[in-house]
Write an enzyme that holds these catalytic residues in place. Structure first.
Site, PDB file in Angstrom:
ATOM      1  N   SER A  63       0.790  -1.244   0.000  1.00  0.00           N
ATOM      2  CA  SER A  63       0.000   0.000   0.000  1.00  0.00           C
ATOM      3  C   SER A  63       0.814   1.282   0.000  1.00  0.00           C
ATOM      4  O   SER A  63       0.279   2.340  -0.323  1.00  0.00           O
ATOM      5  CB  SER A  63      -0.864   0.028   1.251  1.00  0.00           C
ATOM      6  OG  SER A  63      -2.196  -0.115   0.926  1.00  0.00           O
ATOM      7  N   LYS A  66       0.709   3.471  -2.973  1.00  0.00           N
ATOM      8  CA  LYS A  66      -0.453   4.305  -3.312  1.00  0.00           C
ATOM      9  C   LYS A  66      -0.109   5.796  -3.297  1.00  0.00           C
ATOM     10  O   LYS A  66      -0.617   6.573  -4.093  1.00  0.00           O
ATOM     11  CB  LYS A  66      -1.599   4.037  -2.324  1.00  0.00           C
ATOM     12  CG  LYS A  66      -2.192   2.637  -2.451  1.00  0.00           C
ATOM     13  CD  LYS A  66      -3.142   2.342  -1.291  1.00  0.00           C
ATOM     14  CE  LYS A  66      -3.740   0.949  -1.399  1.00  0.00           C
ATOM     15  NZ  LYS A  66      -4.484   0.570  -0.181  1.00  0.00           N
ATOM     16  N   TYR A 189      -2.385  -1.977 -10.826  1.00  0.00           N
ATOM     17  CA  TYR A 189      -2.447  -1.786  -9.364  1.00  0.00           C
ATOM     18  C   TYR A 189      -1.719  -2.925  -8.641  1.00  0.00           C
ATOM     19  O   TYR A 189      -0.923  -2.691  -7.724  1.00  0.00           O
ATOM     20  CB  TYR A 189      -3.912  -1.682  -8.917  1.00  0.00           C
ATOM     21  CG  TYR A 189      -4.072  -1.729  -7.418  1.00  0.00           C
ATOM     22  CD1 TYR A 189      -3.720  -0.640  -6.628  1.00  0.00           C
ATOM     23  CD2 TYR A 189      -4.543  -2.885  -6.783  1.00  0.00           C
ATOM     24  CE1 TYR A 189      -3.834  -0.695  -5.248  1.00  0.00           C
ATOM     25  CE2 TYR A 189      -4.664  -2.942  -5.405  1.00  0.00           C
ATOM     26  CZ  TYR A 189      -4.301  -1.849  -4.640  1.00  0.00           C
ATOM     27  OH  TYR A 189      -4.399  -1.910  -3.270  1.00  0.00           O
ATOM     28  N   TYR A 241      -4.540   3.526   7.530  1.00  0.00           N
ATOM     29  CA  TYR A 241      -5.762   2.719   7.588  1.00  0.00           C
ATOM     30  C   TYR A 241      -6.728   3.330   8.605  1.00  0.00           C
ATOM     31  O   TYR A 241      -6.778   4.550   8.750  1.00  0.00           O
ATOM     32  CB  TYR A 241      -5.436   1.251   7.921  1.00  0.00           C
ATOM     33  CG  TYR A 241      -4.436   0.625   6.980  1.00  0.00           C
ATOM     34  CD1 TYR A 241      -4.710   0.490   5.618  1.00  0.00           C
ATOM     35  CD2 TYR A 241      -3.217   0.148   7.443  1.00  0.00           C
ATOM     36  CE1 TYR A 241      -3.801  -0.099   4.757  1.00  0.00           C
ATOM     37  CE2 TYR A 241      -2.306  -0.456   6.576  1.00  0.00           C
ATOM     38  CZ  TYR A 241      -2.603  -0.565   5.245  1.00  0.00           C
ATOM     39  OH  TYR A 241      -1.707  -1.146   4.402  1.00  0.00           O
ATOM     40  N   VAL A 259       0.621  -3.599   4.118  1.00  0.00           N
ATOM     41  CA  VAL A 259       0.395  -4.865   4.830  1.00  0.00           C
ATOM     42  C   VAL A 259       1.612  -5.799   4.835  1.00  0.00           C
ATOM     43  O   VAL A 259       1.633  -6.772   5.575  1.00  0.00           O
ATOM     44  CB  VAL A 259      -0.818  -5.656   4.283  1.00  0.00           C
ATOM     45  CG1 VAL A 259      -2.110  -4.946   4.616  1.00  0.00           C
ATOM     46  CG2 VAL A 259      -0.693  -5.922   2.794  1.00  0.00           C
TER      47      VAL A 259
HETATM   48  N1  GLU Z   1      -2.042  -5.052  -2.566  1.00  0.00           N
HETATM   49  C1  GLU Z   1      -2.768  -4.981  -1.333  1.00  0.00           C
HETATM   50  C2  GLU Z   1      -4.260  -5.026  -1.588  1.00  0.00           C
HETATM   51  O1  GLU Z   1      -4.705  -4.459  -2.533  1.00  0.00           O
HETATM   52  C3  GLU Z   1      -2.351  -3.722  -0.661  1.00  0.00           C
HETATM   53  C4  GLU Z   1      -2.945  -3.661   0.674  1.00  0.00           C
HETATM   54  C5  GLU Z   1      -2.165  -2.860   1.661  1.00  0.00           C
HETATM   55  O2  GLU Z   1      -0.935  -2.887   1.741  1.00  0.00           O
HETATM   56  O3  GLU Z   1      -2.890  -2.174   2.388  1.00  0.00           O
HETATM   57  O4  GLU Z   1      -5.017  -5.610  -0.874  1.00  0.00           O
END
Ligand code: GLU
Length: 319
Positions: A63, A66, A189, A241, A259
């Site tokens: 994540s 992002k 993604y 989060y 994560v």
């Molecule tokens: N690739 C993970 C997903 O889309 C990223 C989640 C994360 O690191 O929060 O679920």
């Protein structure tokens, strides 16, 4: 006040045996991580590097990507287009929250939750999927100062099990929030989440944001200076989060976690900080990472609204 390097070593010793938390298991490939991995890195805006532990251990960025994909989409499309498709409002929901698109606008709430991140990545320019991927990788290389690779097993693992993410993309397509070719958007993604980094790389990326988009070691402008503010704002309000509020309260600097166990945080104008430890709590944040950041923030008065120690304390620790 302790100098930074010995303090990092002290924090490493203090928290290395913390065994709370779990490895992320909803992406099968992430269960292969070693629970003992633990690293802390700091890189200053003038290019000095501090660190302790497993700072060279590669892992997938997840994540944390992002933030940087949002920067590229902003450069490609501008603020107005981004704001039309993706909001900047924190949700307090888990990262993979499925249903909540804004009731009026049908936008995902922000670019740090999965729905918003998928919509954001779908806005990255490129003639075809390969062109988009190459631009995304070139963007990561500007921040990192070296070549990047995608971890294929993790990419395939997410691609074949990411049904929730797929469902979100379909929902957004239904509301016309994302272009028709959702399979390509999802692949891009999943690829961005599977970019390999190590803890020191993450600190360099965070230091680039601390330095208004200029990579402190290579001098490359990785992000248009103007957009640094946008990235730091969504990190501050939405980066951790459903613990973003508590993080803002306790640590008080823009941050993003993933994560796979990484956390980055930005001390504007001064440094980027990263931790890596794959045991995560129920919110998806690294347990040891949270402890390290709280301790660092307290010790050096990093909280943006804490003026009690004077704002130069962290700079002194770096001397
Ligand atoms: N690739 C993970 C997903 O889309 C990223 C989640 C994360 O690191 O929060 O679920």
């Amino acid at each position: 006040m302790p100098a930074l390097q010995p303090f990092l070593e002290d924090l490493y010793d203090r928290y290395r045996d913390v065994s709370e938390g779990q490895l992320a298991s909803y992406i099968p490939e992430l269960t292969k991580a070693n629970k003992d991995w633990f690293g802390i890195s700091v890189v200053t805006t003038d290019g000095r590097i501090f660190g302790v532990g497993d700072v060279d251990q590669p892992f997938t960025i997840q994540s944390i990507s992002k933030v940087f994909a949002y920067g590229l989409a902003l450069e490609d499309r501008g603020r107005a287009v981004l704001l039309d498709k993706v909001g900047v409002e924190p949700t307090g929901d888990p990262f993979n929250s499925l249903i909540r698109l804004d009731e009026d606008s049908k936008r995902p709430f922000n670019p740090m939750i999965n729905a918003g991140a998928i919509a954001t990545t779908s806005l990255i320019n490129g003639a075809d999927p390969t062109g988009k991927l190459n631009r995304l990788l070139a963007m990561f290389e500007r921040y990192l100062g070296h070549d990047v690779v995608i971890d294929m097993p993790t990419f395939m693992s997410e691609r074949s099990t990411g049904h929730r993410n797929r469902a979100m993309a379909h929902l957004m397509l239904n509301f016309d929030m994302i272009a028709q070719d959702i399979d390509s958007a999802l692949d891009l993604y999943f690829q961005q989440c599977s970019v390999m980094v190590n803890c020191q790389d993450l600190a360099v990326m965070a230091a680039t944001l601390a330095n208004q988009g200029r990579q402190p070691i290579t001098g490359a402008q990785a992000l248009e200076r103007d957009y640094t503010r946008d990235l730091l704002s969504v990190m501050y309000t939405c980066g951790m989060y459903n613990r973003a509020g508590e993080w803002a309260y306790r640590v008080g600097i823009p941050a993003k976690s993933g994560v796979s166990g990484g956390i980055i945080a930005v001390v504007p104008g001064k440094a980027g900080i990263a931790t890596f430890s794959p045991l995560i709590d129920k919110n998806g944040n690294s347990v040891r990472g949270l402890k390290v950041f709280e301790a660092l923030s307290q010790e050096y008065g990093l909280h943006l609204f804490d003026l009690s120690m004077g704002r130069c304390v962290f700079t002194e620790a770096l001397e």
